[in-house]
Design an enzyme around this catalytic site. Structure first.
Site, PDB file in Angstrom:
ATOM      1  N   LYS A 190       0.833  -1.208   0.000  1.00 38.01           N
ATOM      2  CA  LYS A 190       0.000   0.000   0.000  1.00 38.01           C
ATOM      3  C   LYS A 190       0.870   1.262   0.000  1.00 38.01           C
ATOM      4  O   LYS A 190       2.092   1.190   0.154  1.00 38.01           O
ATOM      5  CB  LYS A 190      -0.959  -0.036   1.199  1.00 38.01           C
ATOM      6  CG  LYS A 190      -1.870  -1.275   1.205  1.00 38.01           C
ATOM      7  CD  LYS A 190      -2.953  -1.249   0.125  1.00 38.01           C
ATOM      8  CE  LYS A 190      -3.501  -2.614  -0.250  1.00 38.01           C
ATOM      9  NZ  LYS A 190      -4.425  -3.236   0.669  1.00 38.01           N
TER      10      LYS A 190
HETATM   11  C1  LIG Z   1      -5.406  -4.443   0.854  1.00 37.30           C
HETATM   12  C2  LIG Z   1      -6.898  -4.245   0.912  1.00 37.30           C
HETATM   13  C3  LIG Z   1      -7.641  -4.549   2.061  1.00 37.30           C
HETATM   14  C4  LIG Z   1      -7.064  -5.289   3.217  1.00 37.30           C
HETATM   15  O1  LIG Z   1      -5.980  -4.662   3.802  1.00 37.30           O
HETATM   16  P1  LIG Z   1      -5.106  -5.510   4.851  1.00 37.30           P
HETATM   17  O2  LIG Z   1      -4.369  -4.459   5.610  1.00 37.30           O
HETATM   18  O3  LIG Z   1      -4.206  -6.386   4.027  1.00 37.30           O
HETATM   19  O4  LIG Z   1      -6.032  -6.285   5.681  1.00 37.30           O
HETATM   20  C5  LIG Z   1      -8.978  -4.232   2.081  1.00 37.30           C
HETATM   21  N1  LIG Z   1      -9.577  -3.661   1.022  1.00 37.30           N
HETATM   22  C6  LIG Z   1      -8.909  -3.379  -0.106  1.00 37.30           C
HETATM   23  C7  LIG Z   1      -9.638  -2.704  -1.233  1.00 37.30           C
HETATM   24  C8  LIG Z   1      -7.546  -3.688  -0.213  1.00 37.30           C
HETATM   25  O5  LIG Z   1      -6.897  -3.480  -1.363  1.00 37.30           O
END
Ligand SMILES: *Cc1c(COP(=O)(O)O)cnc(C)c1O
Length: 388
Positions: A190
């Site tokens: 991210k």
């Molecule tokens: C990455 C992601 C999540 C989950 O995030 P985590 O921190 O890995 O639990 C939820 N929603 C979307 C759209 C994502 O891309």
């Protein structure tokens, strides 16, 4: 790799964390301090997040998935309830609804942006609807004013998935400050990372206290606050919770990532605009500009291959892969996963916009270490695939 003349000397990653010496030093400091969990780095990271997202409270968690689950839990979502959720999103969004024993009701996308279609959402509101789970896909904000109006008029909760959208704004204010529990992700791919981790912005202080309990088994006081107060360990358990806390090692990284966030987003914005210029004459559909007052966090740069282009999406992906350029598809829609398809009897015909979007979308490399030269390689590869 049978066409060496096309090779870049290095692979161009789709996403890549941008970590510096500050993060490394803070991690080392944390390891030496002995406070690895429930300690001062988590508090400091939460304070910095709250400064950015005032007046919301923010509590750090082990993931955004945990944040979505707790956000729905705060809204009282449970068996017998329905939650409206886009099909064009990550599987976590539906999984948390299932894990609470509630029923996900999938909603199609809006043409052009792929975001949750708010007209379709409004049309699907019913007597069992307990919550709406909008997703700020790719970092592009959903209209949270309209969602707030639906929330207030229909007495449903809104729990925002801002996993891609730390740094995004709607109506000139950051996402997370529009009156709804809002989950952010700091997963390694991210825009800012703590390796694994997440945070939940919460509109009300009492709910923030409940999140503190729920993230640590339901116990009423954390190890750090017990230690700091030096008083008796008079903690209690009011409801069974989860094991969803962030470590201090993760928070140590997050403190510095957050300080760099605006720089990351600005570089991403520059790259996105450069992509727009380089790709405008190819048979690709580019994202429309963000509406006035909105700030796109530019987590993803996605294009759609035009329906009449001479190559389809999978052929374009193969050409980029041959040229050492990483891509991804965001997302395989949830209605195409076997569990959801069979359990709820879903098909592409129910979600024509999201299905078409998913068939033609490609996410291109976008992170602060991408160079202008890399963009030229991507544009050349797309041109070769589409205009041969
Ligand atoms: C990455 C992601 C999540 C989950 O995030 P985590 O921190 O890995 O639990 C939820 N929603 C979307 C759209 C994502 O891309």
């Amino acid at each position: 790799m049978n066409r060496p003349e096309l090779q870049r000397s290095t692979f161009l990653d789709l996403a890549r964390p941008e970590l510096g010496e500050e993060e490394i030093a803070e991690v080392v400091d944390t390891l030496r301090s002995g406070w690895l969990v429930g300690g001062p780095k988590v508090s400091a990271f939460e304070t910095a997040l709250e400064q950015r997202l005032a007046p919301a409270r923010v509590r750090c968690l082990s993931s955004a998935t945990a944040g979505l689950l707790l956000g729905l839990r705060l809204a009282g979502v449970g068996p017998g309830d329905e939650v409206l959720v886009p099909t064009l999103t990550f599987a976590a969004c539906a999984n948390v609804i299932e894990q609470l024993g509630a029923t996900p009701v999938f909603v199609d996308s809006e043409p052009g942006t792929g975001l949750l279609d708010l007209d379709a959402t409004e049309a699907r509101l019913g007597p069992r609807t307990k919550a709406i789970l909008p997703v700020h896909l790719g970092g592009r904000p959903v209209d949270v004013d309209r969602l707030g109006a639906l929330r207030d008029a229909h007495g449903v909760a809104v729990v925002e998935d801002a996993a891609h959208a730390m740094g995004a704004e709607w109506g000139g204010r950051p996402l997370g400050t529009h009156g709804n529990p809002t989950a952010f992700s700091f997963h390694a791919t991210k825009t800012m990372t703590t390796v694994e981790g997440g945070a939940l912005a919460i509109p009300d202080p009492a709910l923030a206290e409940r999140v503190e309990r729920l993230r640590l088994q339901g116990l009423s006081r954390s190890a750090w606050s017990r230690h700091a107060s030096a008083g008796p360990a008079d903690y209690d358990l009011e409801e069974p919770g989860f094991k969803f806390a962030m470590t201090d090692v993760a928070a140590a990284i997050g403190i510095h990532q957050l300080a760099k966030l605006d720089g990351f987003v600005a570089r991403r914005e520059e790259l996105a605009q450069r992509y727009d210029e380089l790709l405008e004459d190819l048979p690709l559909e580019l994202e429309p500009p963000a509406p006035a007052g909105a700030r796109h966090a530019r987590h993803l740069y996605a294009v759609r291959v035009a329906p009449d282009a001479r190559a389809d999406r999978d052929e374009v992906v193969a050409e980029l892969s041959d040229r050492q350029i990483g891509t991804s598809i965001h997302f395989k829609p949830i209605h195409r996963f076997r569990y959801y398809r069979e359990r709820y009897g879903l098909g592409d015909v129910d979600f024509p916009v999201a299905s078409d979007f998913a068939d033609r979308t490609i996410s291109l490399p976008l992170h602060p270490a991408v160079h202008d030269d890399d963009l030229m390689d991507v544009a050349a590869a797309l041109t070769a695939a589409l205009e041969g």
